[in-house]
Design an enzyme around this catalytic site. Structure first.
Site, PDB file in Angstrom:
ATOM      1  N   GLU A 123      56.377  52.519  34.933  1.00  0.00           N
ATOM      2  CA  GLU A 123      55.150  53.292  34.742  1.00  0.00           C
ATOM      3  C   GLU A 123      53.857  52.479  34.840  1.00  0.00           C
ATOM      4  O   GLU A 123      52.825  52.998  35.283  1.00  0.00           O
ATOM      5  CB  GLU A 123      55.199  54.019  33.396  1.00  0.00           C
ATOM      6  CG  GLU A 123      56.092  55.240  33.365  1.00  0.00           C
ATOM      7  CD  GLU A 123      57.580  54.913  33.340  1.00  0.00           C
ATOM      8  OE1 GLU A 123      58.395  55.827  33.549  1.00  0.00           O
ATOM      9  OE2 GLU A 123      57.929  53.737  33.109  1.00  0.00           O
ATOM     10  N   ASP A 160      57.554  56.382  29.214  1.00  0.00           N
ATOM     11  CA  ASP A 160      57.706  57.585  28.394  1.00  0.00           C
ATOM     12  C   ASP A 160      59.168  57.997  28.349  1.00  0.00           C
ATOM     13  O   ASP A 160      60.051  57.159  28.459  1.00  0.00           O
ATOM     14  CB  ASP A 160      56.797  58.704  28.924  1.00  0.00           C
ATOM     15  CG  ASP A 160      57.154  59.147  30.340  1.00  0.00           C
ATOM     16  OD1 ASP A 160      57.870  58.410  31.052  1.00  0.00           O
ATOM     17  OD2 ASP A 160      56.713  60.243  30.737  1.00  0.00           O
ATOM     18  N   GLY A 211      60.018  61.637  37.265  1.00  0.00           N
ATOM     19  CA  GLY A 211      59.366  62.935  37.351  1.00  0.00           C
ATOM     20  C   GLY A 211      58.740  63.132  38.718  1.00  0.00           C
ATOM     21  O   GLY A 211      58.631  62.197  39.517  1.00  0.00           O
ATOM     22  N   GLY A 259      61.865  59.295  34.448  1.00  0.00           N
ATOM     23  CA  GLY A 259      62.514  60.484  33.931  1.00  0.00           C
ATOM     24  C   GLY A 259      64.016  60.482  34.108  1.00  0.00           C
ATOM     25  O   GLY A 259      64.738  61.154  33.356  1.00  0.00           O
TER      26      GLY A 259
END
Length: 357
Positions: free
Chosen positions: A146, A154, A75, A123
């Protein structure tokens, strides 16, 4: 001559190719940012998938990344950093749409072929590893990094890693280790290895050939991985019930690589580490991807309200000094309440699944 960054509506190239336009092509198009995902990009991909799902003439979807460095590095971390510094008003909406897109990809009724060439992280894993045809190459570098920026894995990452053999997924989740094609296949993050130079030919064949036939024609044995040889100490050490005990076991195992792994873990956010271990163990018990994505949404929103997210991104991406000052700084200082914070319903409510993805 300088190259202008693509306009917002060009950050995902959407087009039809092949006989009767039977192949839908999605190319993430921010190569200077390693194709990092913005909210607009997520919306554009989702809109294309919605339209193509209803089009009987479209047979196959292919996603790849512009440039020669990778599919997607994750992301847009800089945007999340600025949002977290100013109250975290916009990131939850981005995550809501991103995670719903991840679920849509996993349930997509047509072959969804992800070309996981080069860097595929965060992502990038979310828009590829939930597809039903996931192709890595000799250049693939796959990771869920992360914990190094104060987040919990995620985009359905804990769902995928919880289903890796033994404790390999726990190892990747806590360390954020980068793996190549062989280990991505071993961990269930990919299905086939195709040499990077053959990807254009593979895509061209998809216009006239069924996906399994085209993939078999180009697939090859992946480069040797490293994790299979380390399974003994990985499975033994990561089976522990706490991050502290995992670290102790790694140091005591007698394996040099295990010791180095323990040292790596101790550089990550202590709070994120404990929340991540809880998330992976919870994901093992979950019945559906949507259930896990809901839990990950809670964790991501919680991270917005902790100091480690801003500090982790500052150290890794903004200032690049690689010396984050975590708060709390030690694993032993992270309380059960700190960890529970990551599973609480966010102030704006839970991730919703109506209408179904």
């Amino acid at each position: 001559m300088s190259v202008e960054p693509p306009k917002e509506d060009e950050t995902v190239r959407v087009r039809r190719e092949g006989r009767d336009g039977r192949v839908g092509r999605l190319t993430l198009n921010r190569p200077r940012a390693l194709n990092a995902l913005t909210h607009a990009m997520v919306s554009r991909v989702d809109a294309a998938l919605t339209a193509w799902e209803r089009d009987p003439s479209l047979r196959t979807v292919v996603i790849d990344g512009a440039g020669d460095r990778g599919l997607c590095a994750g992301g847009d971390i800089r945007a999340i950093y600025e949002d977290a510094r100013t109250g975290g008003a916009t990131s939850p909406a981005f995550w809501r749409d991103e995670y719903r897109l991840n679920a849509r990809i996993a349930r997509y009724p047509k072959p969804y072929v992800a070309l996981m060439d080069g860097i595929v992280m965060g992502g990038g894993v979310g828009v590829s590893a939930h597809g039903d045809v996931r192709i890595v190459t000799e250049r693939s570098r796959v990771a869920m990094p992360e914990t190094g920026i104060g987040l919990v894995p995620d985009v359905g990452g804990t769902y995928l890693l919880a289903r890796s053999p033994g404790e390999l997924g726990t190892h990747l989740a806590l360390t954020g280790a980068v793996v190549g094609a062989g280990d991505a296949l071993l961990c269930g993050l990919a299905d086939h290895c195709v040499p990077s130079g053959q990807l254009p030919a593979l895509v061209a064949e998809l216009a006239s050939t069924d996906v399994p036939v085209a993939v078999r024609r180009h697939a090859t044995a992946p480069p040797d991985g490293e994790l299979a040889a380390d399974r003994e100490w990985i499975d033994a050490c990561y089976a522990a019930d706490s991050v502290e005990e995992i670290v102790d076991r790694l140091f005591a195992s007698g394996h040099q690589k295990a010791k180095q792994t323990a040292e790596t873990i101790l550089t990550r956010s202590p709070t994120a580490l404990k929340a991540t271990l809880a998330a992976v163990r919870r994901a093992r018990r979950a019945g559906t991807l949507e259930e896990v994505l809901t839990a990950e949404y809670r964790a991501s929103c919680a991270a917005l309200r902790t100091p480690d997210l801003v500090e982790g991104i500052r150290a890794q991406v903004i200032d690049k000094d690689r010396t984050p000052r975590w708060s709390p700084a030690e694993l032993g200082q992270v309380t059960a309440a700190d960890v529970d914070h990551f599973s609480a319903v966010p102030p704006g409510g839970d991730l919703r699944w109506d209408p179904e993805p």
